[in-house]
Scaffold this motif. Structure first.
Motif, PDB file in Angstrom:
ATOM      1  N   ILE A 187       0.940  -1.019  -0.035  1.00  0.00           N
ATOM      2  CA  ILE A 187      -0.151  -0.033  -0.076  1.00  0.00           C
ATOM      3  C   ILE A 187       0.604   1.347   0.044  1.00  0.00           C
ATOM      4  N   LEU A 188       1.789   1.375   0.926  1.00  0.00           N
ATOM      5  CA  LEU A 188       2.698   2.466   0.872  1.00  0.00           C
ATOM      6  C   LEU A 188       3.651   2.541  -0.327  1.00  0.00           C
ATOM      7  N   ASP A 189       3.862   1.335  -0.767  1.00  0.00           N
ATOM      8  CA  ASP A 189       4.661   1.565  -2.169  1.00  0.00           C
ATOM      9  C   ASP A 189       3.815   2.163  -3.211  1.00  0.00           C
ATOM     10  N   LEU A 190       2.629   1.721  -3.367  1.00  0.00           N
ATOM     11  CA  LEU A 190       1.748   2.250  -4.289  1.00  0.00           C
ATOM     12  C   LEU A 190       1.458   3.523  -4.307  1.00  0.00           C
ATOM     13  N   SER A 191       1.151   4.145  -2.923  1.00  0.00           N
ATOM     14  CA  SER A 191       1.090   5.490  -2.662  1.00  0.00           C
ATOM     15  C   SER A 191       2.406   6.377  -2.926  1.00  0.00           C
ATOM     16  N   TYR A 192       3.361   5.686  -2.793  1.00  0.00           N
ATOM     17  CA  TYR A 192       4.628   6.417  -3.280  1.00  0.00           C
ATOM     18  C   TYR A 192       4.817   6.491  -4.735  1.00  0.00           C
ATOM     19  N   ALA A 193       4.504   5.522  -5.578  1.00  0.00           N
ATOM     20  CA  ALA A 193       4.619   5.412  -7.032  1.00  0.00           C
ATOM     21  C   ALA A 193       3.468   6.453  -7.630  1.00  0.00           C
ATOM     22  N   MET A 194       2.241   6.597  -6.989  1.00  0.00           N
ATOM     23  CA  MET A 194       1.302   7.688  -7.419  1.00  0.00           C
ATOM     24  C   MET A 194       1.736   8.939  -7.181  1.00  0.00           C
ATOM     25  N   ALA A 195       2.511   9.261  -6.099  1.00  0.00           N
ATOM     26  CA  ALA A 195       2.813  10.514  -5.973  1.00  0.00           C
ATOM     27  C   ALA A 195       4.055  10.864  -7.170  1.00  0.00           C
ATOM     28  N   GLU A 196       4.873   9.776  -7.376  1.00  0.00           N
ATOM     29  CA  GLU A 196       6.155  10.078  -8.634  1.00  0.00           C
ATOM     30  C   GLU A 196       5.325  10.243  -9.803  1.00  0.00           C
ATOM     31  N   GLU A 197       4.297   9.748 -10.150  1.00  0.00           N
ATOM     32  CA  GLU A 197       3.228  10.009 -11.097  1.00  0.00           C
ATOM     33  C   GLU A 197       2.516  11.337 -11.269  1.00  0.00           C
ATOM     34  N   GLY A 198       2.560  11.755 -10.250  1.00  0.00           N
ATOM     35  CA  GLY A 198       1.569  12.977 -10.032  1.00  0.00           C
ATOM     36  C   GLY A 198       0.129  13.058  -9.859  1.00  0.00           C
ATOM     37  N   PHE A 199      -0.158  11.793  -9.263  1.00  0.00           N
ATOM     38  CA  PHE A 199      -1.642  11.673  -9.205  1.00  0.00           C
ATOM     39  C   PHE A 199      -2.307  12.267  -7.760  1.00  0.00           C
ATOM     40  N   TRP A 200      -1.258  12.243  -6.810  1.00  0.00           N
ATOM     41  CA  TRP A 200      -1.227  13.142  -5.795  1.00  0.00           C
ATOM     42  C   TRP A 200       0.097  13.405  -5.245  1.00  0.00           C
ATOM     43  N   THR A 201       0.410  14.066  -4.131  1.00  0.00           N
ATOM     44  CA  THR A 201       1.602  14.355  -3.816  1.00  0.00           C
ATOM     45  C   THR A 201       2.261  13.675  -2.480  1.00  0.00           C
ATOM     46  N   GLU A 202       3.546  14.356  -2.047  1.00  0.00           N
ATOM     47  CA  GLU A 202       4.354  13.588  -1.106  1.00  0.00           C
ATOM     48  C   GLU A 202       3.294  13.688   0.254  1.00  0.00           C
ATOM     49  N   GLN A 203       2.630  14.744   0.264  1.00  0.00           N
ATOM     50  CA  GLN A 203       1.715  14.861   1.417  1.00  0.00           C
ATOM     51  C   GLN A 203       0.993  13.659   1.611  1.00  0.00           C
ATOM     52  N   ASP A 204       0.288  13.097   0.574  1.00  0.00           N
ATOM     53  CA  ASP A 204      -0.515  12.012   0.741  1.00  0.00           C
ATOM     54  C   ASP A 204       0.462  10.699   1.111  1.00  0.00           C
ATOM     55  N   VAL A 205       1.693  10.739   0.579  1.00  0.00           N
ATOM     56  CA  VAL A 205       2.743   9.461   0.835  1.00  0.00           C
ATOM     57  C   VAL A 205       2.805   9.498   2.233  1.00  0.00           C
ATOM     58  N   ARG A 206       2.991  10.632   2.928  1.00  0.00           N
ATOM     59  CA  ARG A 206       3.241  10.787   4.401  1.00  0.00           C
ATOM     60  C   ARG A 206       1.714  10.436   5.352  1.00  0.00           C
ATOM     61  N   LEU A 207       0.609  10.770   4.627  1.00  0.00           N
ATOM     62  CA  LEU A 207      -0.449  10.679   5.227  1.00  0.00           C
ATOM     63  C   LEU A 207      -0.755   8.953   5.347  1.00  0.00           C
ATOM     64  N   THR A 208      -0.276   8.459   4.301  1.00  0.00           N
ATOM     65  CA  THR A 208      -0.392   6.940   3.894  1.00  0.00           C
ATOM     66  C   THR A 208       0.378   5.978   5.029  1.00  0.00           C
ATOM     67  N   ALA A 209       1.713   6.522   5.390  1.00  0.00           N
ATOM     68  CA  ALA A 209       2.431   6.020   6.283  1.00  0.00           C
ATOM     69  C   ALA A 209       1.836   6.179   7.671  1.00  0.00           C
ATOM     70  N   ALA A 210       1.314   7.339   8.048  1.00  0.00           N
ATOM     71  CA  ALA A 210       0.631   7.790   9.120  1.00  0.00           C
ATOM     72  C   ALA A 210      -0.717   6.906   9.462  1.00  0.00           C
ATOM     73  N   TRP A 211      -1.306   6.772   8.202  1.00  0.00           N
ATOM     74  CA  TRP A 211      -2.884   5.981   8.486  1.00  0.00           C
ATOM     75  C   TRP A 211      -2.380   4.573   8.826  1.00  0.00           C
ATOM     76  N   LEU A 212      -1.497   3.802   8.065  1.00  0.00           N
ATOM     77  CA  LEU A 212      -1.289   2.315   8.440  1.00  0.00           C
ATOM     78  C   LEU A 212      -0.693   2.414   9.621  1.00  0.00           C
ATOM     79  N   GLN A 213       0.198   3.101  10.123  1.00  0.00           N
ATOM     80  CA  GLN A 213       0.634   3.050  11.731  1.00  0.00           C
ATOM     81  C   GLN A 213      -0.602   3.033  12.319  1.00  0.00           C
ATOM     82  N   ASP A 214      -1.531   4.078  12.169  1.00  0.00           N
ATOM     83  CA  ASP A 214      -2.766   4.296  13.022  1.00  0.00           C
ATOM     84  C   ASP A 214      -3.635   3.233  13.170  1.00  0.00           C
ATOM     85  N   LEU A 215      -3.754   2.499  11.899  1.00  0.00           N
ATOM     86  CA  LEU A 215      -4.423   1.298  11.889  1.00  0.00           C
ATOM     87  C   LEU A 215      -3.849   0.161  12.664  1.00  0.00           C
ATOM     88  N   LEU A 216      -2.559   0.058  12.519  1.00  0.00           N
ATOM     89  CA  LEU A 216      -1.907  -0.850  13.577  1.00  0.00           C
ATOM     90  C   LEU A 216      -1.886  -0.830  15.062  1.00  0.00           C
TER      91      LEU A 216
END
Length: 635
Positions: A433-462
């Motif tokens: 999931i984090l890998d895909l979020s990072y790849a989407m930021a590299e492709e410009g579908f969203w930004t680095e902010q959403d990559v960091r949000l993804t990392a925070a979201w996954l840690q919150d789930l755990l």
């Protein structure tokens, strides 16, 4: 103070030859030279001061390099590489990849004195609220067996309260301890992300993602969705599934299956809205893994601003109906459809897919989330299924924020293609999931902010106790099984009253759809050229959509070009100079038709039109341009 005679650094920098003896130095003509002055030639001096000389040369070289770079690229980006990296590459800086110690995420305990600390429920309805409680919301609070959770934002009235609902104010959200909250904008419905975590932390097994005007028929979600998927084979009936016979078909319009061929969901690529024919056949799949269940909405369905602005008069309300008896239908791996945030059921194995991005517009956030989640869903063997109408939404005839959908219309087709091609060798689901979020930021579908949000979201789930599902192999990477006649299941959708190309279709849908198919067959290789007289930020997409279902190509011309909307610059008074370039570009077309944007073409009359008078071919010798009728004539 005694100093040694040596050449001035300024002289060396100016290229002056250093003196070879004390006589050439300043003061050499004095009768009494300094007692400590030495007779030095240049070689001796250089050998004794080699380190200082090297430092001086390095400083000069650095100054020269900066001067050259400044002259070659006057913008600050040319100097950025000197500060950030010693590499000779001048490319953009690479996004930092979040490093997460997944096994060391500490659990997040609920404070004993916190509100609702001991409350637990398995079925939750999560909504965002920015206005006082509505009647529809009060009805949701009374749905038996479900707990309503209302998430506030900066627009929510003070003292918001509704009997039977739990309300998370901004202040309470800040006290929950979730990492994700720091990334959420204050005035947006994406703050529902905090609500999802709250529900999961308080025992959620299923979450219904809704909005504050969703009316559930009969107030029973269990009659409309598969709330309890069960565990045994006997509890898994067979579902219809779209066929994977065409590997190039990656997106579908599910509204066609439920009787509305001329309606399309928000987030469907606009070049796909013309696919109005029903399925030739379906296949089947066992129920039980439809971890994301998308319901349809009667009244005002989930449509985009293009549909809303072009399919009815501005003062009329939509009241569309879907076939409530049509069977639910699943999507196979490799095929997607838009998923929204106001009528969707998430099962526990798909809770990770609830996160909504924050760097895109609010109207695009849930659709992009839906495509992102569908792709990850394949990694655990899950799929999305669409259900007959599960709610009713009343059309309040309010303006649709077209500007906030712009990213969708421009990027959604590219996003679907990217997601189908994306692969990852990560070993766990959260890492993928984090890998895909990072790849989407590299492709410009969203930004680095959403990559960091993804990392925070996954840690919150755990942290709140969620266990990530296990990975399964992808079906799309295997050789697809041949579909035999016994595997083909037929279902012909009803033709329900609707609107189509601005024409009321009450009782005549079948006839109009037949005309559309016939029209495309006869005139589908004609190029439409439309000149837009006013702003193109909205009308260009509307006209391209309106006529793109019929013509092979729709070219939009305007006084100003717009690369994002593929609008070409051409003044109306000089169209006669520009149009030959278009004719040459599409030399294989059957003909060309020119219109201005203040006219609407009556497509039903053109079936009887005389093509010899309307269309231009490469045999035309003389061409007259007629402004009055807005067509080309042959002389």
């Amino acid at each position: 103070m005694l100093v040694q005679d040596r050449p001035s650094p300024h002289a060396a920098a100016a290229g002056q030859k250093p003196p070879t003896s004390p006589r050439g130095a300043p003061g050499a003509g004095r009768r009494h030279p300094r007692p400590f002055a030495k007779n030095l030639d240049f070689a001796t001096w250089a050998s004794e001061h080699s380190s200082k000389l090297l430092l001086l040369l390095f400083a000069l070289a650095s100054a020269a390099a900066v001067f050259l770079l400044r002259g070659a690229a006057p913008d600050a980006a040319a100097l950025l590489c000197l500060d950030r990296s010693s590499s000779s590459s001048a490319g953009p800086a690479k996004l930092p990849y979040p490093e997460v110690a997944w096994s060391k995420v500490p659990p997040l305990a609920i404070a004993a004195g916190a509100p609702f600390a001991s409350f637990r429920a398995e079925r939750w309805i999560v909504v965002a609220v920015s206005t006082p409680p509505t009647a529809a919301l009060a009805a949701l609070a009374r749905v038996k067996g479900w707990q309503l959770l209302a998430v506030g934002d900066s627009h929510t009235p003070a003292g918001w309260e509704l009997k039977g609902a739990i309300f998370l104010s901004l202040e309470l959200q800040a006290q929950l301890g979730y990492r994700s909250v720091d990334f959420l904008p204050y005035g947006s419905h994406v703050r529902k992300t905090a609500g999802y975590l709250f529900a999961i932390q308080h025992g959620a097994k299923v979450i219904f993602d809704a909005d504050d005007r969703a009316e559930v028929p009969g107030n029973d979600l269990g009659k409309h969705f598969d709330v309890d998927l069960g565990s045994g084979v006997t509890n898994h009936p067979v579902l219809l599934q779209y066929s994977h016979a065409d590997p190039n078909r990656t997106v579908v319009n599910p509204y066609v299956h439920f009787g509305q061929r001329s309606v399309w969901p928000r987030g469907l690529p606009l070049d796909k809205v013309g696919e109005v024919a029903h399925e030739v056949f379906y296949t089947e799949v066992f129920s039980g893994r439809q971890f994301i269940q998308q319901g349809l909405s009667d009244g005002l369905p989930d449509v985009d601003a293009v549909f809303y602005f072009t399919r009815k008069p501005p003062t009329s309300a939509f009241d569309l109906r879907f076939d409530s008896e049509a069977p639910k239908v699943a999507l196979p791996q490799g095929m997607m459809a838009p998923v929204n945030s106001f009528n969707t059921l998430f099962q526990s194995p798909a809770f990770w897919g609830l996160m909504m991005p924050v760097s895109v517009s609010s109207m695009a956030a849930d659709v992009i989330r839906g495509y992102w989640a569908q792709r990850i869903l394949w990694e655990i063997g899950g799929y999305v299924a669409f259900y007959p109408p599960t709610i009713y939404r009343k059309d309040h005839i309010q303006a649709y924020p077209f500007a906030e959908e712009k990213d969708l219309h421009v990027n959604v087709g590219r996003l679907i293609k990217f997601l189908n091609e994306w692969r990852s060798n990560k070993r766990t689901l959260f890492e993928k999931i984090l890998d895909l979020s990072y790849a989407m930021a590299e492709e410009g579908f969203w930004t680095e902010q959403d990559v960091r949000l993804t990392a925070a979201w996954l840690q919150d789930l755990l942290a709140v106790g969620y266990r990530q599902p296990r990975l399964m192999s992808l079906e799309i990477d295997r050789q697809r099984a041949t579909i035999g006649e016994g595997d083909m299941k037929e279902f012909v959708p009803k033709k329900l009253p609707s609107v189509h190309l601005g024409v009321d279709e009450i009782g005549t849908v079948n006839y109009e759809i037949g005309n559309l198919i016939k029209w495309r067959k006869n005139f589908g290789n004609v190029v439409m050229i439309m000149h837009v007289s006013g702003p193109v930020d909205r009308t260009a997409l509307e006209w391209r959509l309106l006529y793109g279902r019929i013509f092979k190509t729709v070219i939009i011309l305007a006084e100003q070009s717009n690369k994002e909307l593929a609008v070409e610059r051409c003044t109306l008074s000089h169209a006669y100079k520009y149009l030959p370039k278009v004719f040459e570009r599409y030399s294989g077309a059957d003909g060309f038709l020119f219109l201005q944007d203040h006219m609407i073409l009556n497509y039903w009359n053109l079936l009887q039109a005389d093509k010899e008078k309307l269309w231009i071919t490469n045999k035309v010798c003389i061409l007259y341009f007629c402004y009055h009728r807005h067509v080309f004539f042959i002389d």
